[in-house]
Design a protein around this motif. Structure first.
Motif, PDB file in Angstrom:
ATOM      1  N   LEU A  23      40.474  44.082  51.559  1.00 30.62           N
ATOM      2  CA  LEU A  23      40.458  43.005  50.574  1.00 30.62           C
ATOM      3  C   LEU A  23      39.317  42.022  50.830  1.00 30.62           C
ATOM      4  CD1 LEU A  23      44.298  42.268  50.293  1.00 30.62           C
ATOM      5  CD2 LEU A  23      42.843  43.353  48.565  1.00 30.62           C
ATOM      6  N   SER A  41      45.693  34.997  53.133  1.00 28.39           N
ATOM      7  CA  SER A  41      46.446  36.230  52.885  1.00 28.39           C
ATOM      8  C   SER A  41      47.273  36.572  54.119  1.00 28.39           C
ATOM      9  CB  SER A  41      45.495  37.384  52.556  1.00 28.39           C
ATOM     10  OG  SER A  41      45.062  37.327  51.212  1.00 28.39           O
ATOM     11  N   ARG A  92      42.592  39.691  47.260  1.00 28.91           N
ATOM     12  CA  ARG A  92      41.163  39.882  47.569  1.00 28.91           C
ATOM     13  C   ARG A  92      40.521  38.524  47.852  1.00 28.91           C
ATOM     14  NH1 ARG A  92      37.894  43.837  47.684  1.00 28.91           N
ATOM     15  NH2 ARG A  92      39.498  45.239  46.827  1.00 28.91           N
TER      16      ARG A  92
END
Length: 319
Positions: free
Chosen positions: A160, A254, A317
């Motif tokens: 990502l 993330s 991403r």
């Protein structure tokens, strides 16, 4: 050997030589003998902690649930013991178990207390280690192999676009966390990214530990954009603190976690996680132990259960 001498050994009498003590214990272990004292139960299965107890954790709760499924069917009762506090002075582990009417033990251990497991192996008492593994061929174990799934989790973050990926590990070392760290390192090496000790973070495996971790991350000048959390409850604290601090998951950070049950569906956003079936671990551990006690086949049990990666909404991403 006289009945009196055998009685002295089984009751931990000090005036018995070590050679005689070991001979008696060896015979009592191999025969499955448990002493009858009044109405003392001899149907107990112990969950033995060799180090710090984690009986209140979701992982251990799931293991206990898995164990209980087989124990109820075969008429066993559960006893939770701490190897450091349950023994009398000078007492062997086998003597402790016999005194408490324990037929066999499922053992939880850490890297610092693996010597207790070796001692159990030498005494010959029926036991199965859960969530750890050993080279010693006398030691039976059931564990979850998380290396490949941990590597896949970190590769997911790298794919990502996250090149600064941190990993958060428990303060207490065990083989599970060593496996997750190994998978993390393998993913970095395969991607040609240098391993950086500064991105390996330690925090208590609870909600407060997750809150502390988020605070540490946001104050770093070189903060990571991807994070692999090796403990379930750490994710709960981190997500709660992220909302309070205005850190957006996954836009700002993330996160891939680790899940023993269904925690990944109970946080917002739903957690991308490496998953293991802890209930199955407990069920398999008791099944192996029951075979040792009732069948006495002598077969060594060394079983690895799979883990898997589930992708949900806590990763995105890098923009």
């Amino acid at each position: 050997m006289s009945i009196t001498t055998v009685s002295r050994v089984l009751n931990n009498h000090p005036q018995v030589s070590e050679e005689v003590r070991q001979r008696v214990l060896s015979v009592s272990n191999s025969s499955g003998y448990t002493p009858a004292v009044g109405k003392k139960s001899t149907t107990n299965i112990a969950l033995l902690y060799t180090g710090e107890s984690s009986v209140g954790s979701p992982f251990d709760g799931a293991i206990l649930f898995g164990m209980s499924q087989g124990m109820e069917e075969h008429g066993y009762d559960l006893m939770v013991l701490d190897a450091r506090r349950s023994r009398n002075s000078g007492e062997t582990l086998t003597q402790m178990f016999l005194r408490k009417g324990v037929r066999g033990a499922v053992v939880r251990t850490t890297l610092a207390t693996r010597g207790v497991v070796q001692q159990l192996a030498e005494e010959g008492f029926p036991f199965v280690v859960v969530a750890d593994r050993f080279e010693d061929e006398r030691i039976n174990y059931v564990y979850s192999d998380s290396v490949s799934s941990s590597r896949e989790a970190v590769e997911h973050l790298l794919n990502l676009g996250h090149t600064r990926v941190a990993i958060a590990l428990n303060m207490i070392d065990d083989s599970d966390h060593a496996d997750r760290l190994a998978g993390y390192r393998q993913a970095l090496e395969a991607a040609g990214i240098e391993y950086d000790e500064r991105l390996v973070m330690r925090t208590p495996a609870n909600r407060e530990g997750g809150m502390q971790l988020l605070r540490r991350i946001v104050t770093r000048p070189d903060k990571p954009t991807g994070l692999f959390l090796a403990d379930p409850m750490t994710a709960v604290g981190l997500f709660n603190e992220a909302r309070r601090a205005g850190v957006r998951v996954p836009e700002d950070l993330s996160v891939v976690g680790f899940d023993d049950a269904d925690l990944r569906y109970m946080v917002s956003p739903e957690l991308t996680a490496v998953c293991q079936d802890a209930v199955a671990l407990g069920r398999e551990a008791f099944g192996a132990l029951h075979g040792m006690i009732e069948v006495a086949s002598g077969q060594v049990v060394r079983k690895a259960l799979p883990t898997w990666l589930e992708i949900h909404n806590s990763t995105a991403r890098l923009v």
